[in-house]
Write a protein that holds these residues in place. Sequence first.
Motif, PDB file in Angstrom:
ATOM      1  N   UNK A   1       0.844  -1.192   0.000  1.00  0.00           N
ATOM      2  CA  UNK A   1       0.000   0.000   0.000  1.00  0.00           C
ATOM      3  C   UNK A   1       0.878   1.240   0.000  1.00  0.00           C
ATOM      4  N   UNK A   2       0.476   2.222  -0.788  1.00  0.00           N
ATOM      5  CA  UNK A   2       1.237   3.466  -0.885  1.00  0.00           C
ATOM      6  C   UNK A   2       0.582   4.517   0.008  1.00  0.00           C
ATOM      7  N   UNK A   3       0.882   4.424   1.300  1.00  0.00           N
ATOM      8  CA  UNK A   3       0.230   5.273   2.287  1.00  0.00           C
ATOM      9  C   UNK A   3       0.480   6.755   2.050  1.00  0.00           C
ATOM     10  N   UNK A   4       1.697   7.114   1.666  1.00  0.00           N
ATOM     11  CA  UNK A   4       1.986   8.535   1.450  1.00  0.00           C
ATOM     12  C   UNK A   4       1.164   9.118   0.314  1.00  0.00           C
ATOM     13  N   UNK A   5       0.987   8.350  -0.728  1.00  0.00           N
ATOM     14  CA  UNK A   5       0.209   8.842  -1.863  1.00  0.00           C
ATOM     15  C   UNK A   5      -1.250   9.018  -1.449  1.00  0.00           C
ATOM     16  N   UNK A   6      -1.759   8.077  -0.699  1.00  0.00           N
ATOM     17  CA  UNK A   6      -3.123   8.199  -0.194  1.00  0.00           C
ATOM     18  C   UNK A   6      -3.230   9.381   0.777  1.00  0.00           C
ATOM     19  N   UNK A   7      -2.262   9.524   1.672  1.00  0.00           N
ATOM     20  CA  UNK A   7      -2.280  10.631   2.635  1.00  0.00           C
ATOM     21  C   UNK A   7      -2.241  11.990   1.936  1.00  0.00           C
ATOM     22  N   UNK A   8      -1.426  12.121   0.907  1.00  0.00           N
ATOM     23  CA  UNK A   8      -1.372  13.376   0.149  1.00  0.00           C
ATOM     24  C   UNK A   8      -2.726  13.704  -0.462  1.00  0.00           C
ATOM     25  N   UNK A   9      -3.349  12.700  -1.014  1.00  0.00           N
ATOM     26  CA  UNK A   9      -4.660  12.910  -1.640  1.00  0.00           C
ATOM     27  C   UNK A   9      -5.688  13.351  -0.594  1.00  0.00           C
ATOM     28  N   UNK A  10      -5.713  12.656   0.521  1.00  0.00           N
ATOM     29  CA  UNK A  10      -6.683  12.969   1.571  1.00  0.00           C
ATOM     30  C   UNK A  10      -6.390  14.337   2.195  1.00  0.00           C
ATOM     31  N   UNK A  11      -5.108  14.607   2.484  1.00  0.00           N
ATOM     32  CA  UNK A  11      -4.727  15.896   3.084  1.00  0.00           C
ATOM     33  C   UNK A  11      -5.083  17.078   2.192  1.00  0.00           C
ATOM     34  N   UNK A  12      -5.105  16.843   0.880  1.00  0.00           N
ATOM     35  CA  UNK A  12      -5.443  17.901  -0.073  1.00  0.00           C
ATOM     36  C   UNK A  12      -6.922  17.881  -0.478  1.00  0.00           C
ATOM     37  N   UNK A  13      -7.705  17.075   0.233  1.00  0.00           N
ATOM     38  CA  UNK A  13      -9.154  16.964  -0.029  1.00  0.00           C
ATOM     39  C   UNK A  13      -9.459  16.668  -1.491  1.00  0.00           C
ATOM     40  N   UNK A  14      -8.736  15.704  -2.030  1.00  0.00           N
ATOM     41  CA  UNK A  14      -8.921  15.315  -3.425  1.00  0.00           C
ATOM     42  C   UNK A  14      -9.538  13.914  -3.448  1.00  0.00           C
ATOM     43  N   UNK A  15     -10.583  13.750  -4.202  1.00  0.00           N
ATOM     44  CA  UNK A  15     -11.228  12.437  -4.314  1.00  0.00           C
ATOM     45  C   UNK A  15     -10.452  11.555  -5.287  1.00  0.00           C
ATOM     46  N   UNK A  16     -10.673  10.268  -5.160  1.00  0.00           N
ATOM     47  CA  UNK A  16     -10.061   9.332  -6.110  1.00  0.00           C
ATOM     48  C   UNK A  16     -10.562   9.644  -7.517  1.00  0.00           C
ATOM     49  N   UNK A  17     -11.820   9.996  -7.640  1.00  0.00           N
ATOM     50  CA  UNK A  17     -12.376  10.330  -8.947  1.00  0.00           C
ATOM     51  C   UNK A  17     -11.648  11.515  -9.574  1.00  0.00           C
ATOM     52  N   UNK A  18     -11.405  12.565  -8.769  1.00  0.00           N
ATOM     53  CA  UNK A  18     -10.745  13.766  -9.300  1.00  0.00           C
ATOM     54  C   UNK A  18      -9.315  13.471  -9.725  1.00  0.00           C
ATOM     55  N   UNK A  19      -8.535  12.837  -8.852  1.00  0.00           N
ATOM     56  CA  UNK A  19      -7.127  12.606  -9.215  1.00  0.00           C
ATOM     57  C   UNK A  19      -7.018  11.637 -10.383  1.00  0.00           C
ATOM     58  N   UNK A  20      -7.863  10.634 -10.407  1.00  0.00           N
ATOM     59  CA  UNK A  20      -7.790   9.697 -11.536  1.00  0.00           C
ATOM     60  C   UNK A  20      -8.127  10.406 -12.850  1.00  0.00           C
ATOM     61  N   UNK A  21      -9.113  11.304 -12.824  1.00  0.00           N
ATOM     62  CA  UNK A  21      -9.459  12.089 -14.012  1.00  0.00           C
ATOM     63  C   UNK A  21      -8.297  13.002 -14.400  1.00  0.00           C
ATOM     64  N   UNK A  22      -7.731  13.693 -13.399  1.00  0.00           N
ATOM     65  CA  UNK A  22      -6.611  14.606 -13.668  1.00  0.00           C
ATOM     66  C   UNK A  22      -5.404  13.879 -14.250  1.00  0.00           C
ATOM     67  N   UNK A  23      -5.205  12.631 -13.836  1.00  0.00           N
ATOM     68  CA  UNK A  23      -4.066  11.851 -14.325  1.00  0.00           C
ATOM     69  C   UNK A  23      -4.392  11.056 -15.590  1.00  0.00           C
ATOM     70  N   UNK A  24      -5.649  11.089 -16.004  1.00  0.00           N
ATOM     71  CA  UNK A  24      -6.052  10.368 -17.210  1.00  0.00           C
ATOM     72  C   UNK A  24      -6.173   8.870 -17.007  1.00  0.00           C
ATOM     73  N   UNK A  25      -6.588   8.471 -15.796  1.00  0.00           N
ATOM     74  CA  UNK A  25      -6.731   7.057 -15.474  1.00  0.00           C
ATOM     75  C   UNK A  25      -8.178   6.742 -15.129  1.00  0.00           C
ATOM     76  N   UNK A  26      -8.542   5.492 -15.295  1.00  0.00           N
ATOM     77  CA  UNK A  26      -9.848   5.049 -14.827  1.00  0.00           C
ATOM     78  C   UNK A  26      -9.812   5.008 -13.301  1.00  0.00           C
ATOM     79  N   UNK A  27     -10.918   5.370 -12.667  1.00  0.00           N
ATOM     80  CA  UNK A  27     -10.990   5.444 -11.213  1.00  0.00           C
ATOM     81  C   UNK A  27     -10.570   4.134 -10.547  1.00  0.00           C
ATOM     82  N   UNK A  28     -11.056   3.006 -11.061  1.00  0.00           N
ATOM     83  CA  UNK A  28     -10.727   1.710 -10.456  1.00  0.00           C
ATOM     84  C   UNK A  28      -9.249   1.376 -10.579  1.00  0.00           C
TER      85      UNK A  28
END
Length: 71
Positions: A1-28
């Motif tokens: 598990x990549x805890x730091x990557x998850x923590x960064x996302x949560x600390x910045x109030x970014x949803x998985x949907x938003x970051x996956x869209x921003x990165x051009x990836x499917x949410x799953x």
Amino acid sequence: KFQRIQDLRIDNDISIKKISTDLGLHRDVYSRYEKGIRDFPIDILIKIADYYNCSLDYLVGRTNSKEITDR
């Protein structure tokens, strides 16, 4: 598990949907990367480091400093 990557996302109030869209990836796909079910390809790790303006070493736990340094 990549805890730091998850923590960064949560600390910045970014949803998985938003970051996956921003990165051009499917949410799953992004969710599987973050949970450690699949390994992040290096090109995606670079995009995430750029997204959060931090070093790759910080993302993968090699350093506790978020700063990007020239070597």
